[in-house]
Design a protein around this motif. Sequence first.
Motif, PDB file in Angstrom:
ATOM      1  N   UNK A  79       4.788   6.910  -8.381  1.00 41.34           N
ATOM      2  CA  UNK A  79       5.150   5.527  -8.670  1.00 41.34           C
ATOM      3  C   UNK A  79       6.473   5.462  -9.427  1.00 41.34           C
ATOM      4  N   UNK A  80       6.672   6.421 -10.352  1.00 44.18           N
ATOM      5  CA  UNK A  80       7.918   6.430 -11.117  1.00 44.18           C
ATOM      6  C   UNK A  80       9.123   6.686 -10.201  1.00 44.18           C
ATOM      7  N   UNK A  81       8.928   7.532  -9.182  1.00 43.74           N
ATOM      8  CA  UNK A  81      10.061   7.824  -8.287  1.00 43.74           C
ATOM      9  C   UNK A  81      10.467   6.600  -7.474  1.00 43.74           C
ATOM     10  N   UNK A  82       9.557   5.639  -7.295  1.00 48.78           N
ATOM     11  CA  UNK A  82      10.004   4.447  -6.562  1.00 48.78           C
ATOM     12  C   UNK A  82      10.333   3.288  -7.514  1.00 48.78           C
ATOM     13  N   UNK A  83      10.524   3.640  -8.787  1.00 51.23           N
ATOM     14  CA  UNK A  83      11.145   2.675  -9.701  1.00 51.23           C
ATOM     15  C   UNK A  83      10.229   1.822 -10.563  1.00 51.23           C
ATOM     16  N   UNK A  84       8.934   2.087 -10.581  1.00 51.38           N
ATOM     17  CA  UNK A  84       8.064   1.329 -11.487  1.00 51.38           C
ATOM     18  C   UNK A  84       8.189   1.894 -12.888  1.00 51.38           C
ATOM     19  N   UNK A  85       8.050   1.032 -13.919  1.00 53.37           N
ATOM     20  CA  UNK A  85       7.970   1.610 -15.257  1.00 53.37           C
ATOM     21  C   UNK A  85       6.534   1.551 -15.760  1.00 53.37           C
ATOM     22  N   UNK A  86       6.304   2.220 -16.907  1.00 51.82           N
ATOM     23  CA  UNK A  86       4.934   2.438 -17.374  1.00 51.82           C
ATOM     24  C   UNK A  86       4.104   1.159 -17.514  1.00 51.82           C
ATOM     25  N   UNK A  87       4.724   0.109 -18.067  1.00 52.27           N
ATOM     26  CA  UNK A  87       3.927  -1.094 -18.315  1.00 52.27           C
ATOM     27  C   UNK A  87       3.560  -1.781 -17.000  1.00 52.27           C
ATOM     28  N   UNK A  88       4.470  -1.749 -16.057  1.00 50.90           N
ATOM     29  CA  UNK A  88       4.186  -2.337 -14.744  1.00 50.90           C
ATOM     30  C   UNK A  88       3.027  -1.619 -14.059  1.00 50.90           C
ATOM     31  N   UNK A  89       2.966  -0.296 -14.279  1.00 53.47           N
ATOM     32  CA  UNK A  89       1.953   0.525 -13.618  1.00 53.47           C
ATOM     33  C   UNK A  89       0.542   0.068 -13.946  1.00 53.47           C
ATOM     34  N   UNK A  90       0.287  -0.159 -15.231  1.00 50.78           N
ATOM     35  CA  UNK A  90      -1.047  -0.577 -15.661  1.00 50.78           C
ATOM     36  C   UNK A  90      -1.414  -1.882 -14.969  1.00 50.78           C
ATOM     37  N   UNK A  91      -0.459  -2.776 -14.982  1.00 52.68           N
ATOM     38  CA  UNK A  91      -0.661  -4.114 -14.428  1.00 52.68           C
ATOM     39  C   UNK A  91      -0.975  -4.048 -12.920  1.00 52.68           C
ATOM     40  N   UNK A  92      -0.130  -3.321 -12.211  1.00 50.33           N
ATOM     41  CA  UNK A  92      -0.256  -3.284 -10.756  1.00 50.33           C
ATOM     42  C   UNK A  92      -1.547  -2.570 -10.353  1.00 50.33           C
ATOM     43  N   UNK A  93      -1.938  -1.568 -11.142  1.00 51.43           N
ATOM     44  CA  UNK A  93      -3.145  -0.818 -10.802  1.00 51.43           C
ATOM     45  C   UNK A  93      -4.387  -1.657 -11.054  1.00 51.43           C
ATOM     46  N   UNK A  94      -4.361  -2.405 -12.147  1.00 50.84           N
ATOM     47  CA  UNK A  94      -5.485  -3.284 -12.473  1.00 50.84           C
ATOM     48  C   UNK A  94      -5.689  -4.322 -11.357  1.00 50.84           C
ATOM     49  N   UNK A  95      -4.574  -4.874 -10.915  1.00 48.70           N
ATOM     50  CA  UNK A  95      -4.592  -5.889  -9.869  1.00 48.70           C
ATOM     51  C   UNK A  95      -5.164  -5.297  -8.573  1.00 48.70           C
ATOM     52  N   UNK A  96      -4.718  -4.106  -8.286  1.00 45.72           N
ATOM     53  CA  UNK A  96      -5.132  -3.425  -7.044  1.00 45.72           C
ATOM     54  C   UNK A  96      -6.640  -3.172  -7.022  1.00 45.72           C
ATOM     55  N   UNK A  97      -7.155  -2.664  -8.150  1.00 44.46           N
ATOM     56  CA  UNK A  97      -8.592  -2.371  -8.252  1.00 44.46           C
ATOM     57  C   UNK A  97      -9.382  -3.659  -8.041  1.00 44.46           C
ATOM     58  N   UNK A  98      -8.934  -4.710  -8.715  1.00 49.23           N
ATOM     59  CA  UNK A  98      -9.647  -5.982  -8.623  1.00 49.23           C
ATOM     60  C   UNK A  98      -9.689  -6.486  -7.188  1.00 49.23           C
ATOM     61  N   UNK A  99      -8.566  -6.397  -6.516  1.00 52.95           N
ATOM     62  CA  UNK A  99      -8.480  -6.977  -5.165  1.00 52.95           C
ATOM     63  C   UNK A  99      -9.153  -6.119  -4.111  1.00 52.95           C
ATOM     64  N   UNK A 100      -9.003  -4.815  -4.246  1.00 51.67           N
ATOM     65  CA  UNK A 100      -9.446  -3.944  -3.153  1.00 51.67           C
ATOM     66  C   UNK A 100     -10.856  -3.392  -3.340  1.00 51.67           C
ATOM     67  N   UNK A 101     -11.270  -3.216  -4.602  1.00 58.92           N
ATOM     68  CA  UNK A 101     -12.531  -2.482  -4.804  1.00 58.92           C
ATOM     69  C   UNK A 101     -13.632  -3.297  -5.457  1.00 58.92           C
ATOM     70  N   UNK A 102     -13.357  -4.535  -5.905  1.00 62.69           N
ATOM     71  CA  UNK A 102     -14.406  -5.289  -6.599  1.00 62.69           C
ATOM     72  C   UNK A 102     -14.911  -6.453  -5.752  1.00 62.69           C
TER      73      UNK A 102
END
Lengths: 232, 122
Positions: free
Chosen positions: B99-122
């Motif tokens: 994720x870092x190699x495609x330009x995300x920073x640490x704070x964005x990562x938490x956010x985007x991952x949380x969103x992904x889990x909610x949408x795809x797995x819950x």
Amino acid sequence: MSVIVECKDLTVKYGKKVALNNFSVEFEEGRIVGLLGPNGSGKTTFIKTLSGLITKSAGNVTIAGEKLGTATKSIVSYLPERPYFPSSMRVKDMIDFFNDFYTDFNPQTAYEMLETLKISPKDKIKALSKGTREKVQLVLVMSRSAKLYLLDEPMGGVDPAARDFILKTILTNYSKDACVIISTHLIQDVEQVLDEVAFIKEGRLAMFKSADEIREENGKSIDGLFRAVFAC
Amino acid sequence: MPWKFEDDSPIYIQIVEEIKRQIASGELKGGDKMPAVRELALQAGVNPNTMQKALVELERQGFLYTQRTSGRFVKEDISQRKLREEQAQQFMKEFTEKMLTIGYDNSELVEIYEKYIKEEYL
């Protein structure tokens, strides 16, 4: 570990053309070795020399300590590039033929393998497809308890499912006292069964290493390294 | 069906990782008897020497042990939880690095991952 194949400064010439040039290598028992090289590099010449079909021009070769000759022929099981049985024979005749010829041949093993492959012993060779003929030939060769197996392009003409069968057959018949040499350019298909790899280039040994070393040192598969080394 | 292997590392190391994964997931449990080398080699579609090397490495790392007459077993006191955590660390490291190699920073990562889990797995 005892050495099965010891080859020192082996040179083989066809007239003026040098097919193998001062080729030196040792293969130990219990190993499955890939003999890899582009077309015309000398793979088949090397295998035919070990099987006793071609006479060397110079150098020393021993198999399990014996000089090439009748004694080595009885401990070498050779799969040629092309099947050689007359098409009027039946599969069963070939089994009888092998049984008469080789004391280390086990017909039971052969019949069992044919059954898994759903090949009838009564079938005539001419009624079999090219791939099936190759499978029959491999079954015969692997049903011997030899010291050295020489498989020249064992997967040349067969479909991917049959390739898996061939690899499985080689692994099932694996013996700690024997050495298996597989010549091929279908590297991707064989790479995970190989212990060691000999790259052969223009009749010389270009590299001889363990499969793990190649991956560790180059971070590449054997297939990947082959493509890099022999890029045209 | 032979196992799938990646091109870039030795096969025995990939077998070590696969067997550790099986222990972490509970497919292999403490005290389980391992199949014979030959049989495992056939299953994986690899050379018996390669399989042997992998099993010796797993013994060295303390995941398997050999009982002289009866074969090889999975160690009883392995903490499955610890092994799972280790593997999770490894996966997260790989994910984060990519994720870092495609330009995300640490704070964005938490956010985007949380969103992904909610949408795809819950």
